[in-house]
Scaffold this motif. Sequence first.
Motif, PDB file in Angstrom:
ATOM      1  N   MET A 164       0.839  -1.178   0.000  1.00 48.98           N
ATOM      2  CA  MET A 164       0.000   0.000   0.000  1.00 48.98           C
ATOM      3  C   MET A 164       0.890   1.249   0.000  1.00 48.98           C
ATOM      4  O   MET A 164       1.633   1.471   0.940  1.00 48.98           O
ATOM      5  N   PRO A 165       0.795   2.042  -1.040  1.00 46.46           N
ATOM      6  CA  PRO A 165       1.672   3.199  -1.146  1.00 46.46           C
ATOM      7  C   PRO A 165       1.214   4.375  -0.281  1.00 46.46           C
ATOM      8  O   PRO A 165       0.031   4.577  -0.053  1.00 46.46           O
ATOM      9  N   GLY A 166       2.200   5.146   0.180  1.00 41.58           N
ATOM     10  CA  GLY A 166       1.927   6.388   0.880  1.00 41.58           C
ATOM     11  C   GLY A 166       1.889   7.532  -0.118  1.00 41.58           C
ATOM     12  O   GLY A 166       1.906   7.329  -1.339  1.00 41.58           O
ATOM     13  N   ILE A 167       1.868   8.753   0.388  1.00 40.32           N
ATOM     14  CA  ILE A 167       1.738   9.935  -0.460  1.00 40.32           C
ATOM     15  C   ILE A 167       2.878  10.050  -1.457  1.00 40.32           C
ATOM     16  O   ILE A 167       2.646  10.235  -2.658  1.00 40.32           O
ATOM     17  N   ASP A 168       4.116   9.935  -0.994  1.00 39.39           N
ATOM     18  CA  ASP A 168       5.257  10.107  -1.891  1.00 39.39           C
ATOM     19  C   ASP A 168       5.265   9.077  -3.013  1.00 39.39           C
ATOM     20  O   ASP A 168       5.487   9.417  -4.183  1.00 39.39           O
ATOM     21  N   GLU A 169       5.016   7.816  -2.671  1.00 41.89           N
ATOM     22  CA  GLU A 169       4.996   6.761  -3.682  1.00 41.89           C
ATOM     23  C   GLU A 169       3.873   6.986  -4.686  1.00 41.89           C
ATOM     24  O   GLU A 169       4.037   6.783  -5.885  1.00 41.89           O
ATOM     25  N   CYS A 170       2.726   7.412  -4.182  1.00 36.17           N
ATOM     26  CA  CYS A 170       1.572   7.676  -5.043  1.00 36.17           C
ATOM     27  C   CYS A 170       1.882   8.799  -6.033  1.00 36.17           C
ATOM     28  O   CYS A 170       1.578   8.697  -7.225  1.00 36.17           O
ATOM     29  N   LEU A 171       2.493   9.867  -5.553  1.00 32.95           N
ATOM     30  CA  LEU A 171       2.817  10.999  -6.427  1.00 32.95           C
ATOM     31  C   LEU A 171       3.858  10.615  -7.474  1.00 32.95           C
ATOM     32  O   LEU A 171       3.752  11.019  -8.645  1.00 32.95           O
ATOM     33  N   LEU A 172       4.847   9.828  -7.082  1.00 32.64           N
ATOM     34  CA  LEU A 172       5.849   9.378  -8.050  1.00 32.64           C
ATOM     35  C   LEU A 172       5.213   8.492  -9.115  1.00 32.64           C
ATOM     36  O   LEU A 172       5.573   8.558 -10.296  1.00 32.64           O
ATOM     37  N   GLU A 173       4.264   7.680  -8.711  1.00 31.62           N
ATOM     38  CA  GLU A 173       3.537   6.831  -9.670  1.00 31.62           C
ATOM     39  C   GLU A 173       2.713   7.692 -10.628  1.00 31.62           C
ATOM     40  O   GLU A 173       2.647   7.420 -11.821  1.00 31.62           O
ATOM     41  N   ALA A 174       2.087   8.735 -10.117  1.00 34.87           N
ATOM     42  CA  ALA A 174       1.299   9.635 -10.969  1.00 34.87           C
ATOM     43  C   ALA A 174       2.180  10.305 -12.015  1.00 34.87           C
ATOM     44  O   ALA A 174       1.757  10.513 -13.155  1.00 34.87           O
ATOM     45  N   MET A 175       3.401  10.632 -11.650  1.00 34.97           N
ATOM     46  CA  MET A 175       4.307  11.303 -12.587  1.00 34.97           C
ATOM     47  C   MET A 175       4.794  10.382 -13.698  1.00 34.97           C
ATOM     48  O   MET A 175       5.345  10.843 -14.692  1.00 34.97           O
ATOM     49  N   LYS A 176       4.560   9.085 -13.579  1.00 30.69           N
ATOM     50  CA  LYS A 176       4.914   8.135 -14.641  1.00 30.69           C
ATOM     51  C   LYS A 176       3.880   8.126 -15.763  1.00 30.69           C
ATOM     52  O   LYS A 176       4.120   7.558 -16.826  1.00 30.69           O
ATOM     53  N   LEU A 177       2.733   8.747 -15.526  1.00 28.98           N
ATOM     54  CA  LEU A 177       1.687   8.784 -16.555  1.00 28.98           C
ATOM     55  C   LEU A 177       2.138   9.661 -17.720  1.00 28.98           C
ATOM     56  O   LEU A 177       2.765  10.701 -17.510  1.00 28.98           O
ATOM     57  N   PRO A 178       1.824   9.261 -18.955  1.00 27.05           N
ATOM     58  CA  PRO A 178       2.213  10.073 -20.108  1.00 27.05           C
ATOM     59  C   PRO A 178       1.654  11.494 -20.008  1.00 27.05           C
ATOM     60  O   PRO A 178       0.470  11.678 -19.738  1.00 27.05           O
ATOM     61  N   GLY A 179       2.522  12.474 -20.179  1.00 25.52           N
ATOM     62  CA  GLY A 179       2.099  13.865 -20.175  1.00 25.52           C
ATOM     63  C   GLY A 179       1.999  14.512 -18.812  1.00 25.52           C
ATOM     64  O   GLY A 179       1.636  15.688 -18.707  1.00 25.52           O
ATOM     65  N   ALA A 180       2.316  13.766 -17.736  1.00 29.85           N
ATOM     66  CA  ALA A 180       2.211  14.323 -16.388  1.00 29.85           C
ATOM     67  C   ALA A 180       3.186  15.481 -16.217  1.00 29.85           C
ATOM     68  O   ALA A 180       4.366  15.362 -16.505  1.00 29.85           O
ATOM     69  N   ARG A 181       2.661  16.614 -15.773  1.00 29.22           N
ATOM     70  CA  ARG A 181       3.489  17.792 -15.507  1.00 29.22           C
ATOM     71  C   ARG A 181       3.710  18.003 -14.018  1.00 29.22           C
ATOM     72  O   ARG A 181       4.733  18.520 -13.607  1.00 29.22           O
ATOM     73  N   GLY A 182       2.712  17.665 -13.231  1.00 24.56           N
ATOM     74  CA  GLY A 182       2.804  17.830 -11.792  1.00 24.56           C
ATOM     75  C   GLY A 182       1.657  17.111 -11.113  1.00 24.56           C
ATOM     76  O   GLY A 182       0.638  16.820 -11.747  1.00 24.56           O
ATOM     77  N   ALA A 183       1.839  16.821  -9.835  1.00 27.93           N
ATOM     78  CA  ALA A 183       0.796  16.127  -9.083  1.00 27.93           C
ATOM     79  C   ALA A 183       0.863  16.557  -7.627  1.00 27.93           C
ATOM     80  O   ALA A 183       1.918  16.989  -7.146  1.00 27.93           O
ATOM     81  N   ALA A 184      -0.265  16.419  -6.954  1.00 30.95           N
ATOM     82  CA  ALA A 184      -0.332  16.769  -5.538  1.00 30.95           C
ATOM     83  C   ALA A 184      -1.410  15.945  -4.855  1.00 30.95           C
ATOM     84  O   ALA A 184      -2.364  15.497  -5.488  1.00 30.95           O
ATOM     85  N   VAL A 185      -1.239  15.770  -3.569  1.00 33.07           N
ATOM     86  CA  VAL A 185      -2.293  15.256  -2.700  1.00 33.07           C
ATOM     87  C   VAL A 185      -2.702  16.445  -1.852  1.00 33.07           C
ATOM     88  O   VAL A 185      -1.863  17.090  -1.216  1.00 33.07           O
ATOM     89  N   VAL A 186      -4.001  16.774  -1.889  1.00 29.58           N
ATOM     90  CA  VAL A 186      -4.485  18.013  -1.279  1.00 29.58           C
ATOM     91  C   VAL A 186      -5.637  17.718  -0.318  1.00 29.58           C
ATOM     92  O   VAL A 186      -6.498  16.887  -0.608  1.00 29.58           O
ATOM     93  N   ASP A 187      -5.642  18.410   0.786  1.00 25.92           N
ATOM     94  CA  ASP A 187      -6.768  18.379   1.719  1.00 25.92           C
ATOM     95  C   ASP A 187      -7.713  19.507   1.313  1.00 25.92           C
ATOM     96  O   ASP A 187      -7.343  20.674   1.384  1.00 25.92           O
ATOM     97  N   TRP A 188      -8.934  19.171   0.873  1.00 25.02           N
ATOM     98  CA  TRP A 188      -9.817  20.216   0.369  1.00 25.02           C
ATOM     99  C   TRP A 188     -10.496  21.019   1.463  1.00 25.02           C
ATOM    100  O   TRP A 188     -11.050  22.071   1.203  1.00 25.02           O
TER     101      TRP A 188
END
Length: 135
Positions: free
Chosen positions: A1-25
């Motif tokens: 089960m990934p934490g925030i950092d692992e999740c964000l790094l995985e998101a950046m592997k998506l084609p065209g990813a420029r940036g990602a964040a985990v946000v508390d709304w």
Amino acid sequence: MPGIDECLLEAMKLPGARGAAVVDWTSGLALGTVGESPSGDHETTAAEAAELARMAAESPSFAPADGSDWSDSSDADIPVNDLIVSNRDSYHVLQFVRTTFDSSVFLHLWLGRTEGNLALARIRLGEMARQLVLG
């Protein structure tokens, strides 16, 4: 089960990813960021994205017809699953995350329109949201 950092790094592997964040709304604070920010400042982007997420999540107009809310037990009952905002050169995908506490967290992916694959990004962000471990 990934934490925030692992999740964000995985998101950046998506084609065209420029940036990602985990946000508390609720607070508008970024819990983690990676890559570029559309505004040049991750905290400003997080606060602005949080305002959009909060408006959609709290709006009765976007709730399911059965009236379910954030306190319901299954992922299928989250009132808003994701938001997509497009402009001339990019997409912003906000994927809500179910948590054991108040479910006020979302993943924000900034995706280049030309290089990105919106359908793939939506699918992968949904998977990441289900696997993300907070705390």
